[in-house]
Design an enzyme around this catalytic site. Structure first.
Site, PDB file in Angstrom:
ATOM      1  N   LYS A 271     -14.056  -7.368  -1.528  1.00 10.41           N
ATOM      2  CA  LYS A 271     -12.647  -7.271  -1.930  1.00 10.41           C
ATOM      3  C   LYS A 271     -12.365  -5.851  -2.412  1.00 10.41           C
ATOM      4  CE  LYS A 271     -10.580  -7.877  -5.824  1.00 10.41           C
ATOM      5  NZ  LYS A 271      -9.678  -6.709  -5.711  1.00 10.41           N
TER       6      LYS A 271
ATOM      7  N   GLU B 294     -27.260   1.602  -7.013  1.00  8.42           N
ATOM      8  CA  GLU B 294     -26.841   1.679  -5.619  1.00  8.42           C
ATOM      9  C   GLU B 294     -27.630   2.811  -4.956  1.00  8.42           C
ATOM     10  OE1 GLU B 294     -22.377   1.573  -5.833  1.00  8.42           O
ATOM     11  OE2 GLU B 294     -22.768  -0.468  -5.167  1.00  8.42           O
TER      12      GLU B 294
ATOM     13  N   SER C 275       0.864  -1.165   0.000  1.00  4.62           N
ATOM     14  CA  SER C 275       0.000   0.000   0.000  1.00  4.62           C
ATOM     15  C   SER C 275       0.910   1.225   0.000  1.00  4.62           C
ATOM     16  CB  SER C 275      -0.886  -0.027   1.242  1.00  4.62           C
ATOM     17  OG  SER C 275      -1.509   1.206   1.400  1.00  4.62           O
ATOM     18  N   ILE C 276       0.734   2.059  -1.002  1.00  4.36           N
ATOM     19  CA  ILE C 276       1.647   3.191  -1.189  1.00  4.36           C
ATOM     20  C   ILE C 276       0.899   4.509  -1.004  1.00  4.36           C
ATOM     21  CG2 ILE C 276       3.105   4.359  -2.909  1.00  4.36           C
ATOM     22  CD1 ILE C 276       3.728   1.576  -4.028  1.00  4.36           C
TER      23      ILE C 276
ATOM     24  N   PRO D 150     -14.126  -2.682 -19.132  1.00  9.88           N
ATOM     25  CA  PRO D 150     -13.531  -3.981 -19.488  1.00  9.88           C
ATOM     26  C   PRO D 150     -13.631  -5.005 -18.347  1.00  9.88           C
ATOM     27  CG  PRO D 150     -12.064  -2.195 -20.132  1.00  9.88           C
ATOM     28  CD  PRO D 150     -13.172  -1.572 -19.352  1.00  9.88           C
ATOM     29  N   THR D 151     -13.404  -4.563 -17.105  1.00  7.91           N
ATOM     30  CA  THR D 151     -13.542  -5.496 -15.976  1.00  7.91           C
ATOM     31  C   THR D 151     -14.999  -5.912 -15.833  1.00  7.91           C
ATOM     32  OG1 THR D 151     -11.699  -4.432 -14.851  1.00  7.91           O
ATOM     33  CG2 THR D 151     -13.138  -5.787 -13.486  1.00  7.91           C
TER      34      THR D 151
ATOM     35  N   GLU E 139     -21.352  -1.179 -11.609  1.00  6.81           N
ATOM     36  CA  GLU E 139     -21.147   0.273 -11.527  1.00  6.81           C
ATOM     37  C   GLU E 139     -19.856   0.569 -12.261  1.00  6.81           C
ATOM     38  OE1 GLU E 139     -23.105   2.484 -10.479  1.00  6.81           O
ATOM     39  OE2 GLU E 139     -24.538   1.433  -9.217  1.00  6.81           O
TER      40      GLU E 139
ATOM     41  N   SER F 270     -10.040  -2.688  -3.921  1.00  5.91           N
ATOM     42  CA  SER F 270      -9.018  -2.617  -4.963  1.00  5.91           C
ATOM     43  C   SER F 270      -7.646  -2.854  -4.341  1.00  5.91           C
ATOM     44  CB  SER F 270      -9.061  -1.240  -5.615  1.00  5.91           C
ATOM     45  OG  SER F 270      -7.852  -1.001  -6.301  1.00  5.91           O
TER      46      SER F 270
ATOM     47  N   TRP G 175     -10.714   1.974  -6.707  1.00  4.17           N
ATOM     48  CA  TRP G 175      -9.818   2.635  -5.748  1.00  4.17           C
ATOM     49  C   TRP G 175     -10.148   4.085  -5.467  1.00  4.17           C
ATOM     50  CZ3 TRP G 175      -8.312   6.138  -9.213  1.00  4.17           C
ATOM     51  CH2 TRP G 175      -8.021   5.733 -10.526  1.00  4.17           C
ATOM     52  N   ASN G 176     -11.171   4.616  -6.101  1.00  2.28           N
ATOM     53  CA  ASN G 176     -11.368   6.061  -5.922  1.00  2.28           C
ATOM     54  C   ASN G 176     -12.100   6.424  -4.630  1.00  2.28           C
ATOM     55  OD1 ASN G 176     -13.657   4.911  -6.979  1.00  2.28           O
ATOM     56  ND2 ASN G 176     -14.158   6.644  -8.288  1.00  2.28           N
TER      57      ASN G 176
ATOM     58  N   CYS H 138     -16.206   8.381 -11.293  1.00  2.00           N
ATOM     59  CA  CYS H 138     -16.814   7.741 -12.460  1.00  2.00           C
ATOM     60  C   CYS H 138     -17.843   8.615 -13.152  1.00  2.00           C
ATOM     61  CB  CYS H 138     -17.458   6.438 -12.024  1.00  2.00           C
ATOM     62  SG  CYS H 138     -18.531   6.676 -10.606  1.00  2.00           S
TER      63      CYS H 138
END
Ligand code: NAD
Length: 489
Positions: free
Chosen positions: A178, A463, A28-29, A233-234, A252, A180, A154-155, A286
């Site tokens: 889970k 949501e 984690s950075i 794509p995911t 989403e 990101s 991750w946002n 998004c």
């Protein structure tokens, strides 16, 4: 070396922290400095099994509780989150690099809203109906799906963990979440708080992992539903995998949303809306209105004010409360955004401001200047693809019919916005724009009371709001015969 944000272990399963060092290392950075702040491990297949087994075991008893009792626990979690807002916001800033000025008002607080809202409506939102049929009658009931999987982007790591967890739990499901791999920390804090609030163990589990781990969850036979927040794509991959075993899905996904500014709009509000819809969270939202269509008559004035306000944005240390714009989440995302900026220049867009790396910040951080391009045309790469960074494209238009056609000329359909003083026109235009969430004379506000989600390739399912409960439950219909059965044989 002590790591600044090291959690007790990588995963939270069955009410406790769990480690399995056999999983690949996730660093984690902190995006502002490039410093490693925690080291975790991706879930091994054994960890995935353990999490799903815990959820499967705990769910029936939870579903059998009254919705009011379930809701009470969620509301308690909301209270704890609000009490710890500062601590959670600092963690979110470390996880994402987003400025504390934002995280203090937009992340844990919105997660708390979600637990409060779904805790409150659990008792009223899951009712069925009574259907009279002459002498006979039928009734319907909403039942939970079982084990639900949430996969996050991750946002907004804490918000996403709550937006999926709250309706799932309110409806009587168990969740395995889970986050990101870029932002593994926030969801663990949410799991801890839920259990402190009294959530029975096994109902909200967090496991770490990346694109290799996700499919283990999506393909698992004991999982009833997958809710993904991620890219298109995911989304295609996850929906295809879920279809293999006919799982419920909520998608989403990404966007390239139009924000239309007519020449009668309040220009300062429109500029403010466009800036919020492009630079908040360093553009990593998004629903951003990344194609800003400005009616030609006000173009010069709009760009003048936009440029002045953009150049005044304070970029810097995300932990400084004055900072308005932080770094991108990762080095890879920073490079991706910079390469889009180069494409914009090469394809002939006019660079109004920004366009590179700010010079007042550490070279180790993943910063990009807030950037505005004007004279962008529909065929340019920066007008067609989701950049997911602080890059605003301003396009000119002349009339209403034209801007609707051009606004809709995209595979995405997440959001759209209209700024105009003519409210009749505003409603006419939003009626024709192909998007799931639309705003008139504001942008990007997503309170928990309203449904959020996309059309077209931006996804399906919703949501927030009562609608989310429908996506975490299914309907059972019971026909009740009141007389004797008349059989012809
Ligand atoms: P991503 O698609 O790369 O990853 C999203 C999540 O999916 C991650 O947790 C990742 O590990 C997981 N994943 C990747 N491949 C997988 C697979 N084959 N099976 C299962 N899981 C898999 O997205 P990202 O880069 O983390 O986030 C940015 C994207 O998310 C943008 O496109 C953005 O628009 C979108 N987003 C959408 C919303 C929304 O509500 N519509 C909100 C936030 C972000």
């Amino acid at each position: 070396m002590t790591l600044k944000a090291q959690p007790k272990a990588s995963h939270f399963i069955d009410g406790e922290y769990v480690e399995d060092e056999a999983g690949s290392v996730i660093e984690s950075i902190y995006p502002a400095t490039g410093e490693v702040i925690a080291r975790l491990h991706a879930a091994t297949p054994a960890i995935v099994e353990k999490a799903i087994a815990a959820a499967k075991r705990a769910q029936p008893e939870w579903a059998a509780m009254s919705p009011t009792a379930r809701g009470r626990i969620l509301k308690r979690a909301a209270d704890i989150m609000r009490e710890r807002n500062r601590e959670l916001s600092e963690l979110e800033t470390l996880d994402t690099g987003k400025p504390i000025q934002e995280t203090i008002v937009a992340d844990a607080t919105s997660g708390a809203d979600s637990f409060e809202f779904f805790g409150g409506i659990a008792a009223a939102g899951l009712n069925g109906s009574y259907i009279p049929l002459g002498g006979d009658f039928a009734y319907t009931k909403r039942v939970p799906l079982g084990v639900c999987v949430g996969i996050g982007a991750w946002n907004y790591p804490q918000q996403i963990a709550c937006w999926k967890g709250a309706p799932a739990l309110a409806a009587g499901n168990a969740m395995v979440f889970k986050p990101s791999e870029n932002t593994p920390l926030g969801a663990l804090a949410i799991a801890e708080i839920l259990h402190e609030a009294g959530l029975p163990k096994g109902l909200y589990n967090v496991i770490q992992g990346d694109r290799e781990t996700g499919p283990l969850l999506v393909n698992h036979p004991d999982v009833a539903k997958v809710s993904l927040t991620g890219s298109v794509p995911t989304g295609r991959k996850v929906a295809a995998a879920a279809a293999g075993s006919l799982k419920h899905v909520t998608m989403e996904l990404g966007g390239k949303s139009p924000l239309v500014v007519f020449d009668d709009a309040d220009i300062d509000s429109a500029v403010g809306g466009a800036m919020l819809g492009n630079f908040y969270s360093t553009g990593q939202v998004c629903s951003n209105g990344t194609r800003v269509f400005v009616q030609r008559k006000i173009k010069a004035e709009f760009l003048k004010r936009l440029r002045a306000r953009t150049e005044a944005i304070l970029i810097g240390d995300p932990m400084d409360e004055a900072t308005q714009l932080g770094p991108m989440v990762s080095w890879a995302q920073r490079d991706k955004v910079l390469s889009y900026i180069e494409k914009g220049k090469a394809e002939g867009a006019t660079l109004v401001t920004g366009g590179g790396i700010p010079n007042n910040v550490s070279g180790e951080g993943y910063y990009v200047q807030p950037t505005v391009f004007a004279d962008v045309t529909d065929d340019m790469t920066i007008a067609r693809e989701e950049i997911f960074g602080p890059v605003m494209c301003v396009l000119d238009f002349d009339d209403e019919a034209e801007v609707i056609t051009r606004g809709n000329a995209t595979e995405f359909g997440l959001s759209a916005g209209v700024f105009t003083a003519d409210l009749t026109r505003a409603h006419r235009v939003v009626d024709q724009l192909e998007a799931g969430t639309l705003w008139i004379n504001t942008y990007n506000l997503c309170p928990v009371e309203i449904p959020f989600g996309g059309l077209k390739q931006s996804g399906f399912g919703r949501e927030n709001s009562l609608a989310a409960l429908e996506h975490y439950s299914e309907l059972k219909t019971v026909y009740v015969g009141m007389g004797k059965v008349e059989a012809p044989y």
